[in-house]
Design an enzyme around this catalytic site. Structure first.
Site, short mmCIF file in Angstrom:
data_model
loop_
_atom_site.label_atom_id
_atom_site.label_comp_id
_atom_site.label_asym_id
_atom_site.label_seq_id
_atom_site.Cartn_x
_atom_site.Cartn_y
_atom_site.Cartn_z
N ASP A 144 43.56 41.43 22.49
CA ASP A 144 44.09 42.58 22.47
C ASP A 144 45.50 42.66 23.12
O ASP A 144 45.85 41.32 23.79
CB ASP A 144 43.39 43.56 23.46
CG ASP A 144 43.82 44.92 23.77
OD1 ASP A 144 44.78 45.66 23.01
OD2 ASP A 144 44.03 45.43 24.90
N LEU A 145 46.57 43.42 22.96
CA LEU A 145 47.72 43.23 23.90
C LEU A 145 47.99 43.90 25.28
O LEU A 145 48.00 43.50 26.41
CB LEU A 145 48.97 43.56 22.72
CG LEU A 145 50.41 43.83 23.32
CD1 LEU A 145 50.78 42.36 23.43
CD2 LEU A 145 51.20 44.25 22.50
N ASP A 146 48.01 45.23 24.97
CA ASP A 146 48.39 46.19 26.12
C ASP A 146 47.13 45.79 27.61
O ASP A 146 45.95 46.07 26.95
CB ASP A 146 48.43 47.52 26.07
CG ASP A 146 49.40 47.74 24.93
OD1 ASP A 146 50.62 47.32 25.13
OD2 ASP A 146 49.17 48.45 23.88
N THR A 154 51.42 46.39 29.91
CA THR A 154 52.03 47.58 29.21
C THR A 154 50.98 48.61 29.31
O THR A 154 51.31 50.13 29.24
CB THR A 154 52.28 47.49 27.76
OG1 THR A 154 51.45 46.47 27.29
CG2 THR A 154 53.77 46.99 27.59
N LYS A 203 42.57 53.71 26.77
CA LYS A 203 42.91 52.51 26.57
C LYS A 203 42.25 52.22 25.16
O LYS A 203 41.11 52.32 25.00
CB LYS A 203 42.42 51.65 27.79
CG LYS A 203 43.16 51.82 29.13
CD LYS A 203 42.73 50.66 30.02
CE LYS A 203 43.65 50.88 31.19
NZ LYS A 203 42.94 49.85 32.29
N SER A 206 45.79 44.60 18.29
CA SER A 206 46.15 45.80 19.18
C SER A 206 46.34 47.08 18.27
O SER A 206 46.70 46.96 17.30
CB SER A 206 47.54 45.60 19.87
OG SER A 206 48.12 46.49 20.23
N ALA A 207 46.08 48.27 18.94
CA ALA A 207 46.17 49.50 18.28
C ALA A 207 47.62 49.94 18.13
O ALA A 207 47.99 50.96 18.00
CB ALA A 207 45.20 50.55 19.00
N LYS A 215 39.66 51.19 17.29
CA LYS A 215 38.81 50.83 17.89
C LYS A 215 38.01 52.12 18.40
O LYS A 215 38.73 53.17 18.66
CB LYS A 215 39.22 50.17 19.33
CG LYS A 215 39.95 48.95 18.82
CD LYS A 215 40.99 48.25 20.05
CE LYS A 215 41.80 47.35 19.49
NZ LYS A 215 42.74 46.73 20.76
N GLU A 268 39.81 41.56 25.64
CA GLU A 268 40.15 43.06 25.77
C GLU A 268 40.09 43.60 27.17
O GLU A 268 39.31 43.07 27.99
CB GLU A 268 39.05 43.88 24.93
CG GLU A 268 39.08 44.15 23.58
CD GLU A 268 40.25 45.33 23.46
OE1 GLU A 268 40.68 45.89 24.54
OE2 GLU A 268 40.90 45.76 22.46
N ASP A 269 40.75 44.48 27.29
CA ASP A 269 40.71 45.27 28.61
C ASP A 269 40.11 46.93 28.53
O ASP A 269 40.03 47.59 29.63
CB ASP A 269 41.83 45.44 29.34
CG ASP A 269 43.15 46.30 28.61
OD1 ASP A 269 43.09 46.41 27.18
OD2 ASP A 269 43.70 47.36 29.34
C1 BG6 Z 1 46.71 50.53 22.57
C2 BG6 Z 1 46.70 51.06 24.03
O1 BG6 Z 1 46.74 48.96 22.72
O2 BG6 Z 1 47.90 50.89 21.72
C3 BG6 Z 1 46.65 52.68 23.88
O3 BG6 Z 1 45.65 50.55 24.76
C4 BG6 Z 1 47.86 52.97 22.90
O4 BG6 Z 1 46.85 53.00 25.19
C5 BG6 Z 1 47.73 52.26 21.68
O5 BG6 Z 1 47.67 54.41 22.58
C6 BG6 Z 1 48.59 52.83 20.34
O6 BG6 Z 1 49.95 52.34 21.10
P1 BG6 Z 1 51.19 52.86 20.45
O7 BG6 Z 1 52.41 52.02 21.15
O8 BG6 Z 1 51.28 52.84 19.06
O9 BG6 Z 1 51.42 54.22 21.01
MG MG Z 2 44.47 46.76 25.77
#
Ligand code: BG6
Ligand code: MG
Length: 224
Positions: free
Chosen positions: A8-10, A16, A44, A115-116, A146, A170-171
């Protein structure tokens, strides 16, 4: 054999997750809705629009906006979020992450991003880590986000590996559920409560050790 790491990224690679929270909190305030960190745990890992829907429900405003207005609200949040990520540099990798990525690379372990976030590729570029990764799952191509397992299964596919050859990191509660449902070993970063379902969890990325997570994964699920 563990041959791949799916990240996962954020909140795992860089902080972030905090910027997402600040940008949502600021948008919610404009709508007269208060959100706190505990509520934020649910946001998240899930998509931008799903996050907005949860915030509106939380403020009893689920039916207050048209789809078009919701698109505008989500864009407003993303505009503020993008201001934060403009400042990201390679120094913003979370503690221990630089070492983890480079050690895995040296050992020939494949790495993919699950990552989403649609901002993922830009953030990776700013962190100067895109060359370390063998693949990035495009969240726009997913049937379900997810906690559905699709994103982690796709991550393994990008590496040409089976799910039991990979570890997912993941977090987010939704993210851990996604990894577990994929049948992959899950490593959680965060509080004990939030990471209760992870196969192995640490409080901070500084506590992530490649040898330990591989050892835990080989010992099998739920052995920590
Ligand atoms: C996920 C985050 O990685 O990405 C979420 O944990 C976020 O909080 C989702 O809503 C979508 O991100 P973005 O940058 O496309 O708005
Ligand atoms: Mg995350």
């Amino acid at each position: 054999m563990i041959k791949g790491l799916i990240f996962d990224l954020d909140g795992v690679i860089t902080d972030t997750a905090e910027y997402h929270y600040l940008a949502w909190k600021s948008l919610a305030k404009k709508l007269d809705i208060n959100i706190d960190r505990e509520f934020n745990e649910q946001l998240k890992g899930i998509s931008r629009m799903e996050s907005l829907e949860l915030i509106l429900e939380h403020g009893n405003k689920a039916d207050a906006y048209t789809d078009e207005e919701k698109e505008e609200l989500a864009t407003l949040k993303n505009d503020e979020y993008k201001e934060y990520i403009k400042e990201i540099t390679p120094n913003d990798l979370l503690p221990g992450v630089h070492e983890l990525l480079h050690q895995a690379k040296e050992r020939g372990i494949g790495m993919a991003l699950a990552s989403a976030s649609k901002n993922g590729p830009e953030i990776m570029k700013r962190l100067e880590i895109e060359d370390l990764f063998d693949g990035v799952v495009d969240p726009a191509t997913l049937k379900a986000g997810k906690p559905d397992p699709e994103i982690f299964i796709r991550g393994a596919e990008l590496l040409g590996l089976s799910v039991d050859e990979c570890i997912g990191l993941e977090d987010a509660e939704a993210g851990i559920e996604s990894i577990n449902k994929a049948g992959m070993f899950s490593v959680g970063v965060g509080s004990k409560e939030a990471m209760a379902e992870a196969d192995y969890a640490v409080e901070s990325t500084a506590d992530l050790s490649l040898d330990t997570i591989i050892k835990k994964a080989l010992e099998g699920k739920k052995s920590n």
